[in-house]
Write a protein that holds these residues in place. Sequence first.
Motif, PDB file in Angstrom:
ATOM      1  N   LEU A 127       7.332 -12.723   6.130  1.00  0.00           N
ATOM      2  CA  LEU A 127       6.190 -13.079   7.233  1.00  0.00           C
ATOM      3  C   LEU A 127       6.262 -13.861   8.566  1.00  0.00           C
ATOM      4  CD1 LEU A 127       3.789 -11.365   9.126  1.00  0.00           C
ATOM      5  CD2 LEU A 127       2.349 -12.748   7.202  1.00  0.00           C
ATOM      6  N   PRO A 128       6.659 -15.513   7.990  1.00  0.00           N
ATOM      7  CA  PRO A 128       6.621 -16.040   8.826  1.00  0.00           C
ATOM      8  C   PRO A 128       7.690 -16.579   9.442  1.00  0.00           C
ATOM      9  CG  PRO A 128       6.694 -16.781   6.303  1.00  0.00           C
ATOM     10  CD  PRO A 128       6.907 -15.359   6.063  1.00  0.00           C
ATOM     11  N   ALA A 129       9.296 -16.070   9.227  1.00  0.00           N
ATOM     12  CA  ALA A 129      10.046 -16.280  10.556  1.00  0.00           C
ATOM     13  C   ALA A 129       9.425 -14.162  11.389  1.00  0.00           C
ATOM     14  CB  ALA A 129      10.851 -15.239   9.898  1.00  0.00           C
ATOM     15  N   ILE A 130       9.243 -13.352  10.814  1.00  0.00           N
ATOM     16  CA  ILE A 130       8.167 -12.157  12.137  1.00  0.00           C
ATOM     17  C   ILE A 130       7.119 -12.973  13.045  1.00  0.00           C
ATOM     18  CG2 ILE A 130       6.485 -10.170  12.270  1.00  0.00           C
ATOM     19  CD1 ILE A 130       8.788  -9.600   9.153  1.00  0.00           C
ATOM     20  N   ARG A 131       6.610 -13.862  12.349  1.00  0.00           N
ATOM     21  CA  ARG A 131       5.423 -14.531  13.163  1.00  0.00           C
ATOM     22  C   ARG A 131       5.737 -15.350  14.004  1.00  0.00           C
ATOM     23  NH1 ARG A 131       0.195 -15.054  12.001  1.00  0.00           N
ATOM     24  NH2 ARG A 131       0.319 -17.653  12.988  1.00  0.00           N
ATOM     25  N   GLU A 132       7.086 -15.910  13.882  1.00  0.00           N
ATOM     26  CA  GLU A 132       7.905 -17.086  14.532  1.00  0.00           C
ATOM     27  C   GLU A 132       8.471 -16.348  15.947  1.00  0.00           C
ATOM     28  OE1 GLU A 132       7.646 -20.434  14.950  1.00  0.00           O
ATOM     29  OE2 GLU A 132       6.004 -20.310  13.227  1.00  0.00           O
ATOM     30  N   SER A 133       8.913 -14.903  15.693  1.00  0.00           N
ATOM     31  CA  SER A 133       9.381 -14.097  16.955  1.00  0.00           C
ATOM     32  C   SER A 133       7.745 -13.892  18.393  1.00  0.00           C
ATOM     33  CB  SER A 133       9.919 -13.287  16.421  1.00  0.00           C
ATOM     34  OG  SER A 133       8.660 -11.924  15.760  1.00  0.00           O
ATOM     35  N   GLY A 134       7.631 -14.186  17.562  1.00  0.00           N
ATOM     36  CA  GLY A 134       6.487 -13.823  17.874  1.00  0.00           C
ATOM     37  C   GLY A 134       6.534 -12.172  18.741  1.00  0.00           C
ATOM     38  N   GLN A 135       6.923 -10.973  18.369  1.00  0.00           N
ATOM     39  CA  GLN A 135       7.138  -9.918  18.852  1.00  0.00           C
ATOM     40  C   GLN A 135       7.674  -9.058  17.812  1.00  0.00           C
ATOM     41  OE1 GLN A 135       9.679  -8.721  21.896  1.00  0.00           O
ATOM     42  NE2 GLN A 135       8.240  -7.494  23.253  1.00  0.00           N
ATOM     43  N   GLY A 136       7.071  -9.114  15.988  1.00  0.00           N
ATOM     44  CA  GLY A 136       7.326  -8.959  15.351  1.00  0.00           C
ATOM     45  C   GLY A 136       7.025  -6.907  15.045  1.00  0.00           C
ATOM     46  N   ARG A 137       7.562  -6.540  14.104  1.00  0.00           N
ATOM     47  CA  ARG A 137       6.815  -5.336  13.460  1.00  0.00           C
ATOM     48  C   ARG A 137       6.603  -5.204  12.231  1.00  0.00           C
ATOM     49  NH1 ARG A 137       5.920  -5.910  18.450  1.00  0.00           N
ATOM     50  NH2 ARG A 137       6.255  -4.879  19.375  1.00  0.00           N
ATOM     51  N   ILE A 138       5.692  -4.852  11.418  1.00  0.00           N
ATOM     52  CA  ILE A 138       5.812  -4.658   9.726  1.00  0.00           C
ATOM     53  C   ILE A 138       5.257  -3.297   9.388  1.00  0.00           C
ATOM     54  CG2 ILE A 138       5.044  -4.900   6.919  1.00  0.00           C
ATOM     55  CD1 ILE A 138       4.030  -7.827   8.469  1.00  0.00           C
ATOM     56  N   LEU A 139       6.110  -2.043   9.753  1.00  0.00           N
ATOM     57  CA  LEU A 139       5.718  -0.392   9.685  1.00  0.00           C
ATOM     58  C   LEU A 139       5.681  -0.455   7.783  1.00  0.00           C
ATOM     59  CD1 LEU A 139       5.216   2.520  10.049  1.00  0.00           C
ATOM     60  CD2 LEU A 139       7.618   2.338  10.452  1.00  0.00           C
ATOM     61  N   ASN A 140       4.622   0.352   7.500  1.00  0.00           N
ATOM     62  CA  ASN A 140       4.660   0.427   5.298  1.00  0.00           C
ATOM     63  C   ASN A 140       4.120   2.203   5.348  1.00  0.00           C
ATOM     64  OD1 ASN A 140       3.795  -2.653   5.217  1.00  0.00           O
ATOM     65  ND2 ASN A 140       2.007  -2.621   5.809  1.00  0.00           N
ATOM     66  N   VAL A 141       4.635   2.235   5.386  1.00  0.00           N
ATOM     67  CA  VAL A 141       5.227   3.731   4.724  1.00  0.00           C
ATOM     68  C   VAL A 141       3.690   4.096   3.675  1.00  0.00           C
ATOM     69  CG1 VAL A 141       6.651   6.251   4.441  1.00  0.00           C
ATOM     70  CG2 VAL A 141       7.544   4.149   5.514  1.00  0.00           C
ATOM     71  N   ALA A 142       2.727   4.661   4.515  1.00  0.00           N
ATOM     72  CA  ALA A 142       1.375   5.572   3.110  1.00  0.00           C
ATOM     73  C   ALA A 142       1.608   6.773   3.094  1.00  0.00           C
ATOM     74  CB  ALA A 142       0.596   4.500   3.109  1.00  0.00           C
ATOM     75  N   SER A 143       0.887   6.956   3.051  1.00  0.00           N
ATOM     76  CA  SER A 143       0.466   8.241   2.223  1.00  0.00           C
ATOM     77  C   SER A 143      -0.377   9.658   3.342  1.00  0.00           C
ATOM     78  CB  SER A 143       1.026   9.348   1.125  1.00  0.00           C
ATOM     79  OG  SER A 143       0.681  10.432   1.102  1.00  0.00           O
ATOM     80  N   PHE A 144      -0.620  10.088   3.641  1.00  0.00           N
ATOM     81  CA  PHE A 144      -1.989  11.117   3.692  1.00  0.00           C
ATOM     82  C   PHE A 144      -2.648  11.165   2.404  1.00  0.00           C
ATOM     83  CE2 PHE A 144      -5.066  14.499   4.534  1.00  0.00           C
ATOM     84  CZ  PHE A 144      -5.382  14.240   5.494  1.00  0.00           C
ATOM     85  N   ALA A 145      -2.292  11.334   1.528  1.00  0.00           N
ATOM     86  CA  ALA A 145      -3.177  11.138   0.279  1.00  0.00           C
ATOM     87  C   ALA A 145      -3.877   9.543   0.248  1.00  0.00           C
ATOM     88  CB  ALA A 145      -2.025  11.157  -1.217  1.00  0.00           C
TER      89      ALA A 145
END
Length: 269
Positions: A127-145
Amino acid sequence: MISSSTPSGYALVTGASSGIGAAIAREYARRGVPLILTARRLDKLEQLANELRPQVSVIVIPADLGDPSAPASLVAEIERRSLPVRILVNNAGYGVPGRYTTRDWPVHAQFLQVMIGAVSELTWRLLPAIRESGQGRILNVASFAALVPGADGQTLYAAAKSYLVRFSESLSLENADRGVHVTALCPGFTWSEFHDVTGTREMVSKLPKWAWLETDAVALAGIEGAEKGRVIVVPGRVYQLAHSIARHLPQRWVLRAMGRNSGRIRRID
C-alpha cells in the motif's frame, strides 16, 4: 492500450492460475497493463503467461499464500526485481466444504491465512508504494456470500469474504485522498474450478443457467468498477436484484431461506 485512468506500473494478481484470477489477468493484459502473476501451480501460471506475453510484460512468481512467510517473501522478490506494483488484485481463495467441526483445525488455519492473513499482509506491504503513485487500485475478490446471512456449511467462507468487504470499505475511506480506489468484487456462482475443488460440482450443476456468471464478465465488472471508484461491485442483474431484496427483508426470513436451501448447493456433512 493503457487507459489514461489506469495507473502506470504492474498489476499483481494472486490466484492467477485459473478462474476469476486468470480472467482478470487477461482483461488487464487486453488493456496493456503489465502483470505479475502468482499462485501455487507454476505450470498453470506459465501457460497463462505465455498466452499473454504477446500483449504485455508478464512476470511469474509462484507462491503458496497458505504459508505465513509467503507474503513477505513475495514482496521481497518483487522489490528485488524493482517491479513497481500499482494495482493489487487479492483474488487467491478457495472453500472448505462441510460444517465447522468436521474439519481439523490446521485446515481452517491455512484457509484463514490465505483468505485473510495473506490479503491483509500483502496490502499492508504494498500500500505505501501504491499510495505514492497517486493513482493506485486494490481489487479484493470477495463473494455475494459476503452480502447475505451466512449459510449452513459455509462457516468461515462467508465470514472471510465479509471481512474483505469491510476491509475494502475502510481502506477506500483511508486512501481516497491519494487517488487510490479500493473495490470489493462480490460475484455469485461463477463458472470456474472452485466447485470442483470443493467437491460440489454435481450439486451446483443443478442450478439454473441464469444463476451462473462467466469469469470474463466478472473480471470486466470488477476492473471497470475499480476504475470508477466503486467500493462494492455485484456483477449480474440477478445478483444485484437479490442483493437489493435481501437488504430489505427481515434477517430471520433470509436466514430461514438459507437454512432450507444450504444442503442443495453445498456439502454440510
